[in-house]
Design an enzyme around this catalytic site. Structure first.
Site, PDB file in Angstrom:
ATOM      1  CG  ASN A 105     -33.928   6.095 -64.274  1.00 52.21           C
ATOM      2  OD1 ASN A 105     -33.689   6.949 -65.031  1.00 52.21           O
ATOM      3  ND2 ASN A 105     -33.398   5.830 -63.116  1.00 52.21           N
ATOM      4  CG  HIS A 107     -30.592   0.779 -63.568  1.00 53.93           C
ATOM      5  ND1 HIS A 107     -29.367   2.037 -63.257  1.00 53.93           N
ATOM      6  CD2 HIS A 107     -30.100  -0.186 -62.569  1.00 53.93           C
ATOM      7  CE1 HIS A 107     -28.096   1.259 -62.424  1.00 53.93           C
ATOM      8  NE2 HIS A 107     -28.778   0.565 -62.084  1.00 53.93           N
ATOM      9  CB  SER A 134     -35.380  -2.386 -64.474  1.00 54.54           C
ATOM     10  OG  SER A 134     -34.457  -3.073 -64.047  1.00 54.54           O
ATOM     11  CG  ASP A 143     -31.407   2.983 -59.992  1.00 57.21           C
ATOM     12  OD1 ASP A 143     -30.092   3.377 -60.131  1.00 57.21           O
ATOM     13  OD2 ASP A 143     -31.757   4.677 -60.560  1.00 57.21           O
TER      14      ASP A 143
HETATM   15  C1  GRF Z   1     -28.507   4.575 -70.122  1.00 58.99           C
HETATM   16  O1  GRF Z   1     -27.773   3.282 -70.167  1.00 58.99           O
HETATM   17  C2  GRF Z   1     -28.984   5.031 -68.561  1.00 58.99           C
HETATM   18  O2  GRF Z   1     -30.347   4.124 -68.253  1.00 58.99           O
HETATM   19  C3  GRF Z   1     -27.678   5.696 -68.063  1.00 58.99           C
HETATM   20  O3  GRF Z   1     -26.652   6.156 -68.786  1.00 58.99           O
HETATM   21  C4  GRF Z   1     -27.308   6.232 -69.889  1.00 58.99           C
HETATM   22  C5  GRF Z   1     -27.503   6.450 -70.748  1.00 58.99           C
HETATM   23  O4  GRF Z   1     -27.135   6.667 -72.228  1.00 58.99           O
HETATM   24  N1  GRF Z   1     -28.074   5.600 -66.790  1.00 58.99           N
HETATM   25  P1  GRF Z   1     -27.520   7.574 -73.283  1.00 58.99           P
HETATM   26  O5  GRF Z   1     -26.829   9.127 -72.983  1.00 58.99           O
HETATM   27  O6  GRF Z   1     -28.921   7.565 -73.081  1.00 58.99           O
HETATM   28  O7  GRF Z   1     -26.847   7.218 -74.524  1.00 58.99           O
END
Ligand code: GRF
Length: 195
Positions: A105, A107, A134, A143
């Site tokens: 994942n 984050h 991360s 997370d």
């Molecule tokens: C990313 O920063 C992800 O880590 C977080 O939400 C954002 C999603 O952006 N959970 P996208 O859908 O890839 O534009």
């Protein structure tokens, strides 16, 4: 290495991964993209001719039943690696247990700082002058899994959630693409991710 990606939103990080995987010589290929809703980011996969699927969270009575349905689709896809890239749902423990550690994942914070669905907003609210991005192995917590890659991102005066997130995402994408590349070329072993 075959990779399945799960999203919930715009899929900008997915798009970056698709672009990278389209490069000749990239050692991984995206074989399916799934979402927990009608995510606009699914269009990126369609643009590349990659199959998509949705397992709508609201179509199920419980998170567990949703998780079982999602696990079933992922099992059908049979990817070597599952990447959560902006999936805004906690995965039920049975799915995590089935797919981890080949389940990672991204984050938008420097974990373990600011876990959860609002990592960017929380960093701003905390008034820190740096946060980060991360990439982790998903575990049954929020997370909280082993960190595979992370990098600091400055918070600038006048930042709001959007400007800060826009500064974090390119870092996030670079880390994610590099982790996928390293898993694919064998230089990163998810079974023993000594960072
Ligand atoms: C990313 O920063 C992800 O880590 C977080 O939400 C954002 C999603 O952006 N959970 P996208 O859908 O890839 O534009």
């Amino acid at each position: 290495l075959s990779v399945a990606v799960l999203i919930s939103g715009t899929g900008s990080n997915l798009r970056a991964l698709l672009d990278a995987a389209a490069e000749p010589g990239f050692p991984a290929r995206i074989v399916a993209v799934g979402a927990d809703r009608d995510a606009e980011g699914l269009a990126h996969a369609t643009h590349f001719g990659i199959p998509t699927f949705t397992v709508p969270f609201r179509a199920f009575a419980t998170r567990e039943e949703w998780g079982e349905a999602l696990a079933g689709r992922l099992r059908e896809v049979g990817a070597d690696l599952v990447v959560l890239s902006g999936l805004m749902r906690l995965l039920p423990a049975p799915l995590v247990d089935e797919f981890a550690p080949r389940l990672i994942n991204t984050h938008p914070a420097f974990l373990p700082e600011f876990p959860g669905a609002h990592g960017v907003r929380d960093a701003l609210a905390a008034g820190v002058d740096e946060t980060g991005a991360s990439v982790i192995i998903v575990d049954s917590g929020v997370d909280s899994g082993p960190i595979l890659a992370q990098e600091r991102v400055p918070v600038l005066p006048g930042d709001d959630e959007e400007t800060l997130h826009d500064r974090i995402k390119p870092v996030e994408r670079r880390l994610l693409i590099d982790v996928v590349r390293r898993v694919a070329d064998g230089s990163l072993d998810l079974e023993s991710p000594a960072r």
